[in-house]
Enzyme design. Structure first.
Site, PDB file in Angstrom:
ATOM      1  N   GLU A 163       4.384  20.344  16.597  1.00 31.19           N
ATOM      2  CA  GLU A 163       5.213  19.766  17.660  1.00 31.19           C
ATOM      3  C   GLU A 163       4.398  18.735  18.439  1.00 31.19           C
ATOM      4  OE1 GLU A 163       7.648  22.931  19.709  1.00 31.19           O
ATOM      5  OE2 GLU A 163       6.434  24.218  18.393  1.00 31.19           O
ATOM      6  N   GLU A 208      -2.707  22.881  20.221  1.00 30.96           N
ATOM      7  CA  GLU A 208      -1.344  23.247  20.599  1.00 30.96           C
ATOM      8  C   GLU A 208      -0.302  22.543  19.745  1.00 30.96           C
ATOM      9  OE1 GLU A 208       0.061  25.183  23.639  1.00 30.96           O
ATOM     10  OE2 GLU A 208      -1.673  26.152  22.745  1.00 30.96           O
TER      11      GLU A 208
END
Length: 389
Positions: free
Chosen positions: A323, A332
């Site tokens: 993402e 992340e």
């Protein structure tokens, strides 16, 4: 005569088995990106890869519609930013009417997760349980309170102590949330949801211990004598013992997030300050594939944890896609199993539902010869699929 013969052997086989069990492995479908495929394409992707359990972080109607009649079980989410609206029963009633009822039961919604790691945000922490109560009230009005469970995922750092696992205890500074939350979960027979990331324990443990690769025990809990071979079990049992200390032993646990990044540097937003490992050296495709492959094997082999060997594990892997808009360090943005073009970051086999996920454990009272005879019949005249053996 033949039917009687089969019946006798079936009974004998059942007598040689203590129980059959298996776990559930799902995937978190995050959408914090601007380059993801359409929900219809994603639905086809997860079906192709035999992913039978999904968790989303909102109630996107396009996603809910795309999963209709797929038999995929779904956890629907509520963002922290929406918790203030969920303080009003009329709003929640409308939300259930417009965001749940049009899709259920064709879309198999099993749980609603209200907020995400709310103990990390004082505002969200105070709003979560009242919002959850309003959701249950709304579900009761339409007769779904027993079919759709309500909970909220917490971070592992909600524990103040996790080693040894038997000393697991919740951080007292979160009592304003944990007390009402545990009462709510008990009242509604809802699961305790927690996010576990052994990846961030590589400072205190060996890489093999975190990757489920240790050939022998990595430590023995001095209080219980339980032997641990991996960090995932140690973390999960720490939560089990923390719940037991709060007289909430009967509450089931869902691990709503766990996973491994394939690249990046810098520390996760929730990594504990006491860990000083250089995480980026461990963020790799090889390690991610090893962790998730061994995790799936561990969950589905029915072995539970040392403290709960008979308990079914329910785990969701973070995340379906890389993402690109996620905040924080590069890791992340690189937990995905798939790239946005839907090609695999690495190969991962999901067991799906049914017999491929249920494992029968032989009774300890059964002799080797009796068990072998029963298996010979089951895999031969009994026409069972014994390919896994």
């Amino acid at each position: 005569m033949a039917s009687t013969f089969k019946l006798v052997f079936a009974v004998l086989l059942l007598q040689l088995l203590d129980f059959c069990r298996g776990g559930k492995v799902g995937v978190d479908y995050g959408m914090d990106a601007n380059n993801l495929p359409s929900p219809d394409q994603v639905s086809d992707l997860v079906k192709k890869h035999n992913i039978q359990y999904l968790r989303i972080y909102d109630s996107d109607p396009k996603v809910l519609k795309s999963l209709s009649n797929t038999d995929i079980e779904l956890i629907v989410g509520v963002h922290n930013d929406d918790l203030s609206k969920f303080q009003f029963q009329s709003y929640v009633d409308s939300w259930v009417k417009n965001s749940i009822l049009p899709y259920y039961p064709a879309t198999k919604i099993t749980d609603i997760s209200v907020g995400v790691e709310v103990t990390d945000s004082p505002d969200a922490a105070n709003l979560a349980v009242p919002a959850m109560r309003n959701v249950v009230s709304a579900l009761k009005k339409v007769g779904l309170q027993d079919r759709i469970k309500v909970s909220t995922p917490l971070s592992f750092v909600v524990l103040s102590k996790s080693y040894p696992p038997s000393d697991g205890a919740f951080d007292g500074s979160h009592d304003n949330v944990l007390g009402p939350l545990l009462d709510f979960l008990e009242e509604n027979q809802s699961p305790f949801m927690v996010n576990l990331y052994p990846f961030y324990a590589i400072g205190d443990s060996s890489l093999d211990a975190v990757l489920f690769k240790s050939p022998s025990s990595i430590f023995v809990d001095p209080n219980t004598g339980f032997s641990y071979k991996n960090i995932f079990d140690a973390q999960l049992d720490a939560v089990h013992f923390a719940l037991a200390k709060r007289k909430s032993r009967s509450i089931p646990i869902i691990v709503t997030e766990t996973g491994w990044p394939t690249r990046g540097s810098g520390r996760h937003r929730l990594a504990m300050a006491s860990l000083d490992n250089d995480d980026d050296s461990y963020a790799s495709i090889d390690n991610a594939q090893t962790y998730n492959t061994n995790l799936i094997r561990h969950v589905t082999d029915g072995s539970g944890t040392p403290a709960r060997p008979d308990e079914e594990l329910v785990v969701y892997i973070f995340s379906l896609f890389n993402e690109n808009l996620k905040q924080g360090p590069e890791t992340e943005r690189n937990f995905g199993l798939f790239y946005p073009d839907m090609t695999s970051v690495y190969n991962l086999v999901f067991p799906g539902k049914g017999t491929g996920r249920s494992w029968c454990v032989a009774s300890r009272q059964a002799s080797n010869s009796a068990l072998q005879n029963a298996l010979d019949w089951a895999c031969g005249p009994g026409k069972a699929d014994c390919s896994a053996l």
